[in-house]
Write an enzyme that holds these catalytic residues in place. Structure first.
Site, mmCIF file in Angstrom:
data_model
loop_
_atom_site.group_PDB
_atom_site.id
_atom_site.type_symbol
_atom_site.label_atom_id
_atom_site.label_comp_id
_atom_site.label_asym_id
_atom_site.label_seq_id
_atom_site.Cartn_x
_atom_site.Cartn_y
_atom_site.Cartn_z
ATOM 1 N N ASP A 32 -12.406 0.216 -36.487
ATOM 2 C CA ASP A 32 -11.539 -0.519 -37.415
ATOM 3 C C ASP A 32 -11.511 0.205 -38.759
ATOM 4 O O ASP A 32 -12.482 0.155 -39.522
ATOM 5 C CB ASP A 32 -12.070 -1.946 -37.562
ATOM 6 C CG ASP A 32 -11.310 -2.769 -38.582
ATOM 7 O OD1 ASP A 32 -10.178 -2.374 -38.930
ATOM 8 O OD2 ASP A 32 -11.854 -3.803 -39.024
ATOM 9 N N ASP A 36 -10.137 -5.149 -41.061
ATOM 10 C CA ASP A 36 -9.580 -6.480 -40.826
ATOM 11 C C ASP A 36 -10.189 -7.126 -39.587
ATOM 12 O O ASP A 36 -9.781 -8.225 -39.192
ATOM 13 C CB ASP A 36 -8.060 -6.425 -40.701
ATOM 14 C CG ASP A 36 -7.593 -5.639 -39.475
ATOM 15 O OD1 ASP A 36 -8.441 -5.009 -38.790
ATOM 16 O OD2 ASP A 36 -6.371 -5.636 -39.202
ATOM 17 N N ASP A 40 -8.058 -0.029 -34.677
ATOM 18 C CA ASP A 40 -6.709 0.465 -34.910
ATOM 19 C C ASP A 40 -6.621 1.962 -34.626
ATOM 20 O O ASP A 40 -7.627 2.629 -34.355
ATOM 21 C CB ASP A 40 -6.266 0.152 -36.339
ATOM 22 C CG ASP A 40 -7.315 0.537 -37.377
ATOM 23 O OD1 ASP A 40 -7.853 1.656 -37.282
ATOM 24 O OD2 ASP A 40 -7.595 -0.285 -38.277
ATOM 25 N N ASP A 109 -1.432 3.409 -21.405
ATOM 26 C CA ASP A 109 -1.352 2.353 -20.394
ATOM 27 C C ASP A 109 0.117 2.006 -20.176
ATOM 28 O O ASP A 109 0.876 1.858 -21.140
ATOM 29 C CB ASP A 109 -2.104 1.113 -20.863
ATOM 30 C CG ASP A 109 -3.049 0.568 -19.808
ATOM 31 O OD1 ASP A 109 -2.591 0.391 -18.670
ATOM 32 O OD2 ASP A 109 -4.223 0.336 -20.110
ATOM 33 N N ASP A 217 -0.750 -0.104 -14.818
ATOM 34 C CA ASP A 217 -1.382 -1.391 -14.583
ATOM 35 C C ASP A 217 -0.814 -2.049 -13.323
ATOM 36 O O ASP A 217 0.415 -2.144 -13.170
ATOM 37 C CB ASP A 217 -1.140 -2.282 -15.811
ATOM 38 C CG ASP A 217 -1.930 -3.557 -15.781
ATOM 39 O OD1 ASP A 217 -3.159 -3.493 -15.813
ATOM 40 O OD2 ASP A 217 -1.293 -4.633 -15.745
ATOM 41 N N GLU A 275 -3.495 1.687 -11.040
ATOM 42 C CA GLU A 275 -4.421 0.605 -10.725
ATOM 43 C C GLU A 275 -3.854 -0.161 -9.539
ATOM 44 O O GLU A 275 -2.721 -0.643 -9.587
ATOM 45 C CB GLU A 275 -4.587 -0.322 -11.924
ATOM 46 C CG GLU A 275 -5.569 -1.462 -11.647
ATOM 47 C CD GLU A 275 -5.474 -2.591 -12.650
ATOM 48 O OE1 GLU A 275 -6.501 -3.252 -12.887
ATOM 49 O OE2 GLU A 275 -4.367 -2.815 -13.200
ATOM 50 N N HIS A 347 -12.027 -2.173 -19.116
ATOM 51 C CA HIS A 347 -11.812 -3.378 -19.914
ATOM 52 C C HIS A 347 -11.796 -4.656 -19.088
ATOM 53 O O HIS A 347 -11.800 -5.755 -19.653
ATOM 54 C CB HIS A 347 -10.496 -3.251 -20.682
ATOM 55 C CG HIS A 347 -9.304 -3.176 -19.781
ATOM 56 N ND1 HIS A 347 -8.999 -2.056 -19.035
ATOM 57 C CD2 HIS A 347 -8.345 -4.092 -19.470
ATOM 58 C CE1 HIS A 347 -7.912 -2.275 -18.319
ATOM 59 N NE2 HIS A 347 -7.493 -3.502 -18.558
ATOM 60 N N ASP A 348 -11.764 -4.539 -17.763
ATOM 61 C CA ASP A 348 -11.730 -5.703 -16.882
ATOM 62 C C ASP A 348 -13.059 -5.972 -16.185
ATOM 63 O O ASP A 348 -13.144 -6.933 -15.403
ATOM 64 C CB ASP A 348 -10.653 -5.515 -15.801
ATOM 65 C CG ASP A 348 -9.250 -5.725 -16.315
ATOM 66 O OD1 ASP A 348 -9.084 -6.450 -17.316
ATOM 67 O OD2 ASP A 348 -8.305 -5.160 -15.723
#
Length: 571
Positions: A32, A36, A40, A109, A217, A275, A347-348
């Protein structure tokens, strides 16, 4: 040894991505720059030297497109803009240039099974049956003889992955639309050639901008059985429609058209990874076949569901024999004609060291053993952010600590519909939730883990006070330095990339062993995937041939493997 970040071709006739190591960045949680609380694009640029030092060749960037963020960016409302949460298109251009300057590549992605319900395509489609994009989504009338909009009137009985029916009623159009995930994620109708044309145009726009490929995806869901029949019921009373959309009748045709329209006209070689939940080894070989395949590689799920009993929320103990057999099966099935993607984390998925390893007594040993087994298979390995320092699952204390839409939907369904004990359901979420992989990257021991000085969008794992990059970078024996050595071994030894695979049976259930052969070179891996020491047949291996181990030789005997010990020999 190849310079870290410089992608070495496996051979003159092979694609560059076969010898590459890919690093997945989940932008919201990586770095970051403006404090915030949300990661990013400028923050990623600031950390590129770290990835180059690790030896990474390719960065896979999870979605940064404009999005309402119902599913953390996997609900796209504009494919050709960056969400202000993460920066601007100019920031992304700077990231692409900075990646390329360092000899690395970047893939995006690609989420094109569905869009956000706020995408202009869907808003127009929803508003009128006469709109140009009217048939870009799956719209169906209510079942004959039912009251439209009432329960039971849905076009079929399919359930959505995030709970409830896969159909949503829209009064102004007088029809239902299909959403295999959340209602905010309507499925695109790939059977419409105009839909495909728009997607291919968008993909070409990104390649023209300089990216090096796509991670796609749930791409095997894009072709549905046009009949969309009812399916056998699951425990929630909805039909499991996987048989009708996970390998639809046009899937190869649509991916071949994508390859022909987007990639074939270009002189460069791009990384395309699909995927594919539910894909079989035989199907994966066809998708990735070196002569007629449509993709470079696929992500399959079999090895990351070995600790699930029927569904992801029902846990069972992972059996080492099952893991060994599954990994070896995929190695053998794809053989020389197809290509594997190799991953433990993304991430899953919950953190592998907490899931298949031992994140307490043998944290370092199990993290490095699992990494070695993965990276030395045949295929392209993927490192998920924090995996290279052994990040663990997080100790979520209460439901308010979770952010993942799938996890929150599961909790509501389990507690409110099935009347399960809330404490038991919370315990399941702690072990299985996708949020385990989404806690902020642990850069240092300071408050905020060096990720942010603001209030992070999701809680930082409290173990960041000792488990962090600063504590491991440059520290002999650390997980980070072990990953560097493992990646360097891949870049240095062609047998790791090009060698064939042969499983080795040691007669010990705790040991996973295999060999890789290329010409006169043989690489042998023995890994004890358990908390107990085990004796094994040395099979004429000597210390002279040892190129990598996660133990010092003084701590282990020649015919004995300590808990989670791994040895790699080359001769």
């Amino acid at each position: 040894m190849a310079t870290p970040g410089a992608v070495r071709s496996a051979s003159e006739n092979e694609a560059w991505w076969k010898s590459a190591v890919v690093y997945q960045i989940y932008p919201r949680s990586f770095a970051d720059s403006d404090n915030d609380g949300i990661g990013d694009l400028p923050g990623i640029v600031d950390r590129l030297d770290y990835l180059q030092e690790l030896g990474i060749d390719v960065i896979w960037l999870s979605p940064v497109y404009r999005s309402p963020q119902q599913d953390n960016g996997y609900d796209v409302s504009d494919y050709q803009d960056v969400d202000p949460l993460f920066g601007t298109l100019e920031d992304l251009d700077r990231l692409i240039a900075a990646v390329h300057v360092r000899g690395m590549r970047l893939i995006m992605d690609l989420v094109v099974n569905h869009t956000s319900d706020q995408h202009p395509w869907f808003l127009a489609s929803r508003a009128s049956r006469e709109a140009p994009t009217s048939d870009w989504y799956f719209w169906r009338d209510a079942r004959p003889g039912t009251v439209p909009g009432e329960p039971g009137s849905e076009p079929n009985n399919w359930g959505a992955s995030f709970g409830g029916s896969a159909w949503m009623w829209v009064p102004e159009r007088g029809q239902y639309y299909l959403h295999l995930f959340d209602p905010s994620q309507p499925d695109l109708n790939w059977d419409n050639p105009d839909t495909r044309e728009a997607i291919f145009t968008m993909m070409n726009w990104w390649l023209d901008r300089g990216i090096d490929g796509f991670r796609m995806d749930v791409i095997n869901f894009i072709s549905k059985d046009p009949e969309m029949p009812d399916a056998p019921l699951n425990r929630d009373g909805y039909g499991d429609g996987m048989a009708y959309f996970s390998y639809g009748p046009q899937i190869h045709a649509y991916l071949a058209e994508m390859k022909r329209r987007v990639f074939d006209p270009r002189p460069d070689t791009y990384l395309t990874v699909g995927e594919m939940p539910g894909v079989t080894p035989e199907q994966a070989r066809e998708f990735t076949h070196r002569e007629h395949g449509q993709l470079a590689m696929v992500f399959q799920y079999e090895h990351v569901f070995l600790d699930a009993d029927g569904d992801k929320w029902t846990q069972r103990r992972m059996n080492i024999n099952d893991l060994r057999d599954t990994l070896a099966k995929w190695q053998t099935a794809l053989g020389d004609s197809g290509w594997n993607s190799l991953y433990w984390n993304n991430h899953d998925q919950p953190r592998v060291v907490s899931r298949y390893g031992n994140d307490t007594t043998y944290w370092r040993e199990s993290a490095t053993a699992l990494a070695t087994v993965l990276h030395l298979h045949r295929g392209t390995p993927y490192v998920y952010q924090g995996e290279e320092i052994g990040m663990t699952n997080a100790p979520f204390a209460a439901l308010d600590d979770f952010r993942d839409i799938e996890s929150l939907d599961y909790y509501a369904k389990a507690v409110c519909t099935h009347h399960e004990d809330p404490a038991d359901v919370l315990d399941i979420l702690r072990r299985r939730s996708r949020d385990n992989s989404r806690t902020p990257m642990q850069w240092s021991a300071v408050p905020g883990a060096g990720f942010t000085t603001g209030s992070p969008w999701i809680g930082v794992n409290p173990n960041h006070n000792w488990l962090n990059v600063a504590a491991q970078r440059g520290t002999p024996g650390s997980i980070f330095e072990y990953y560097r050595a493992l990646i360097a071994l891949r870049h240095r030894l062609p047998v790791v990339v090009d060698g064939n695979f042969v499983a080795v049976h040691t007669g010990r259930d705790q040991i996973y062993a295999f060999r890789r052969h290329l010409g006169d070179t043989t690489l042998t891996v023995h890994a004890n995937l358990s908390d107990l020491p085990v004796s094994f047949d040395r099979d004429d291996l000597t210390a002279r041939d040892l190129v990598l181990t996660n133990y010092t030789l003084s701590r282990s005997g020649p015919g004995r493997l300590e808990p989670w010990e791994v040895r790699v020999h080359v001769r």
